[in-house]
Design an enzyme around this catalytic site. Structure first.
Site, PDB file in Angstrom:
ATOM      1  N   GLY A 139       0.831  -1.107  -0.123  1.00 45.22           N
ATOM      2  CA  GLY A 139      -0.003   0.122   0.077  1.00 45.22           C
ATOM      3  C   GLY A 139       0.913   1.201   0.099  1.00 45.22           C
ATOM      4  O   GLY A 139       2.131   1.344  -0.401  1.00 45.22           O
ATOM      5  N   ASN A 140       0.309   2.424   0.536  1.00 47.55           N
ATOM      6  CA  ASN A 140       1.028   3.448   0.486  1.00 47.55           C
ATOM      7  C   ASN A 140       2.402   3.750   1.127  1.00 47.55           C
ATOM      8  O   ASN A 140       3.421   4.197   0.690  1.00 47.55           O
ATOM      9  CB  ASN A 140       0.060   4.824   1.187  1.00 47.55           C
ATOM     10  CG  ASN A 140      -1.130   5.118   0.369  1.00 47.55           C
ATOM     11  OD1 ASN A 140      -1.200   4.721  -0.919  1.00 47.55           O
ATOM     12  ND2 ASN A 140      -2.225   5.472   0.816  1.00 47.55           N
ATOM     13  N   ILE A 141       2.310   3.126   2.344  1.00 50.90           N
ATOM     14  CA  ILE A 141       3.610   3.238   3.271  1.00 50.90           C
ATOM     15  C   ILE A 141       4.460   2.409   2.330  1.00 50.90           C
ATOM     16  O   ILE A 141       5.747   2.659   2.466  1.00 50.90           O
ATOM     17  CB  ILE A 141       3.326   2.783   4.594  1.00 50.90           C
ATOM     18  CG1 ILE A 141       2.667   3.656   5.431  1.00 50.90           C
ATOM     19  CG2 ILE A 141       4.771   2.450   5.255  1.00 50.90           C
ATOM     20  CD1 ILE A 141       2.147   3.534   6.825  1.00 50.90           C
ATOM     21  N   CYS A 158       3.253   7.249  13.339  1.00 54.88           N
ATOM     22  CA  CYS A 158       3.627   8.308  12.852  1.00 54.88           C
ATOM     23  C   CYS A 158       3.426   9.704  13.997  1.00 54.88           C
ATOM     24  O   CYS A 158       4.699  10.486  14.125  1.00 54.88           O
ATOM     25  CB  CYS A 158       2.731   8.968  11.527  1.00 54.88           C
ATOM     26  SG  CYS A 158       1.155   9.093  12.094  1.00 54.88           S
ATOM     27  N   SER A 178      -4.618  10.980   3.458  1.00 55.69           N
ATOM     28  CA  SER A 178      -3.146  10.449   3.358  1.00 55.69           C
ATOM     29  C   SER A 178      -3.328   9.202   4.328  1.00 55.69           C
ATOM     30  O   SER A 178      -2.627   8.264   4.684  1.00 55.69           O
ATOM     31  CB  SER A 178      -2.188  11.232   4.173  1.00 55.69           C
ATOM     32  OG  SER A 178      -2.352  11.546   5.560  1.00 55.69           O
ATOM     33  N   ALA A 179      -4.592   8.890   4.845  1.00 62.02           N
ATOM     34  CA  ALA A 179      -5.051   7.968   5.763  1.00 62.02           C
ATOM     35  C   ALA A 179      -5.745   6.681   4.990  1.00 62.02           C
ATOM     36  O   ALA A 179      -6.863   6.925   4.643  1.00 62.02           O
ATOM     37  CB  ALA A 179      -5.789   8.120   6.766  1.00 62.02           C
ATOM     38  N   GLY A 180      -4.937   5.768   4.563  1.00 61.14           N
ATOM     39  CA  GLY A 180      -5.320   4.618   3.782  1.00 61.14           C
ATOM     40  C   GLY A 180      -6.015   3.570   4.769  1.00 61.14           C
ATOM     41  O   GLY A 180      -6.473   3.596   5.987  1.00 61.14           O
ATOM     42  N   GLY A 195      -5.096   0.846   6.280  1.00 66.50           N
ATOM     43  CA  GLY A 195      -4.433   0.295   7.240  1.00 66.50           C
ATOM     44  C   GLY A 195      -4.384   1.202   8.517  1.00 66.50           C
ATOM     45  O   GLY A 195      -4.632   0.692   9.487  1.00 66.50           O
ATOM     46  N   THR A 196      -4.299   2.482   8.033  1.00 69.93           N
ATOM     47  CA  THR A 196      -4.357   3.606   9.120  1.00 69.93           C
ATOM     48  C   THR A 196      -5.401   3.454   9.831  1.00 69.93           C
ATOM     49  O   THR A 196      -5.501   3.925  11.071  1.00 69.93           O
ATOM     50  CB  THR A 196      -3.792   4.926   8.550  1.00 69.93           C
ATOM     51  OG1 THR A 196      -2.562   4.981   8.061  1.00 69.93           O
ATOM     52  CG2 THR A 196      -3.779   5.929   9.603  1.00 69.93           C
TER      53      THR A 196
END
Length: 313
Positions: free
Chosen positions: A12-14, A129, A161-163, A165-166
């Site tokens: 994913g993003n991270i 984070c 910015s929060a997908g 998973g977050t």
């Protein structure tokens, strides 16, 4: 000397941002594999284009890859629940685990605070984070005072910015960060709050740190904070103070009540932070992802450097 091979679980993003950081900036690591569960994910597609091994079969798929035995470091950018299962499989294979979820199986690790003491651990946890952004500040106050009675952090990140998973880890975020404020930052009592800001256009990550301390001067605390900010900037260039450190004296005649501690007086310190991302994969406003991937890379890169030194000795 050849670099230490690593893999990332979580496309994913991270995970994708971390992959690009490793390719562009790592000194002692090199990418070997990207692992996901969605065969259509952009992260897996990018990894394949860059020539890395890929699998959409999760950690079991990773273990089946031909080059698995040569991989020494595995970054886990999935979820707290998934990491528990991943750790059970990978640790017995002798892999060094960099946990980017709130699972907290291994010790909390913030590079500028306690990286050296955790380098030999088989599994290290990168907190959150919000923790990576604020715990250095709490620690800086603690170094310049006799006691940090209370520390509270409020982390605001762009909703974009929060997908998944977050969002799935919100509860773990507050619990994990609160614990790390105490165990790593050095506060007697810690509290963490996260805000997903839906503003358009998206705003950069902001974090506010409040501490109540005793036994330190304003001058010493401010210098300690500024020095710490400069240290964090060595691996997160977009990390900065938003304005000058603020102070307020809480006298014995008007003490504040700290839950679990009672009435307290001391020096209140307020620090406003902003984290701008390097925009390796996501926009600059996603500083919350950038500080996590940067901290994870700094941790693993130093560990890899130590391994190379041992091999040369």
């Amino acid at each position: 000397m050849s670099k230490i091979k690593c893999a990332i679980i979580g496309s994913g993003n991270i995970g994708t941002d971390l992959m690009i950081k490793i390719a562009r900036t790592a000194k002692h690591l090199e990418m070997a594999a990207m692992v996901g569960i969605d065969p259509q994910s952009d992260g897996l597609a990018r990894a394949a284009r860059l020539g890395y091994a890929t699998t959409h079969e999760g950690v079991e798929g990773l273990r089946k890859l031909p080059g698995y035995k040569d991989i020494q470091v595995v970054f886990d950018a999935t979820s707290a629940r998934a990491h528990i299962a991943n750790d059970a499989l990978l640790r017995k294979d002798g892999k060094k685990l960099i946990d980017m979820t709130p699972a907290a199986i291994g010790p909390f690790t913030v590079p500028v605070v306690n990286l050296e003491s955790n380098l030999n651990e088989p599994n290290v946890n990168m907190v959150t984070c919000g923790g990576q952004a604020t715990i250095p500040i709490v620690h800086a106050v603690r170094k310049a005072s006799d006691r940090v009675i209370y520390a509270e952090i409020v982390s605001s990140i762009a909703s974009k910015s929060a997908g998944p998973g977050t969002r799935a880890n919100i509860d773990e975020f507050t619990e994990t960060t609160s614990k790390a404020i105490e165990t790593v930052g050095g506060a007697d009592r810690g509290k963490a709050i996260i805000v997903l800001n839906p503003a358009e256009p998206p705003l950069m990550m902001r974090a506010t740190v409040f501490t109540l301390s005793t036994g330190g001067s304003q001058e010493a605390i401010e210098k300690s904070i500024n020095d710490m900010v400069n240290c964090v900037r060595e691996y997160v260039p977009g990390y900065r103070l938003k304005q000058k450190v603020q102070f307020e004296h809480i006298g014995d005649n008007q003490p504040v009540r700290i839950p679990g501690i009672g009435l307290c007086a001391g020096l209140k310190t307020t620090v406003f932070l902003e984290v701008e991302g390097a925009a390796h994969y996501l926009p600059a406003y996603a500083g919350n992802l950038d500080i996590m991937t940067s901290a994870a890379l700094a941790t693993a890169d130093l560990w890899a450097a130590r391994i190379q030194q041992k091999e040369l000795a």
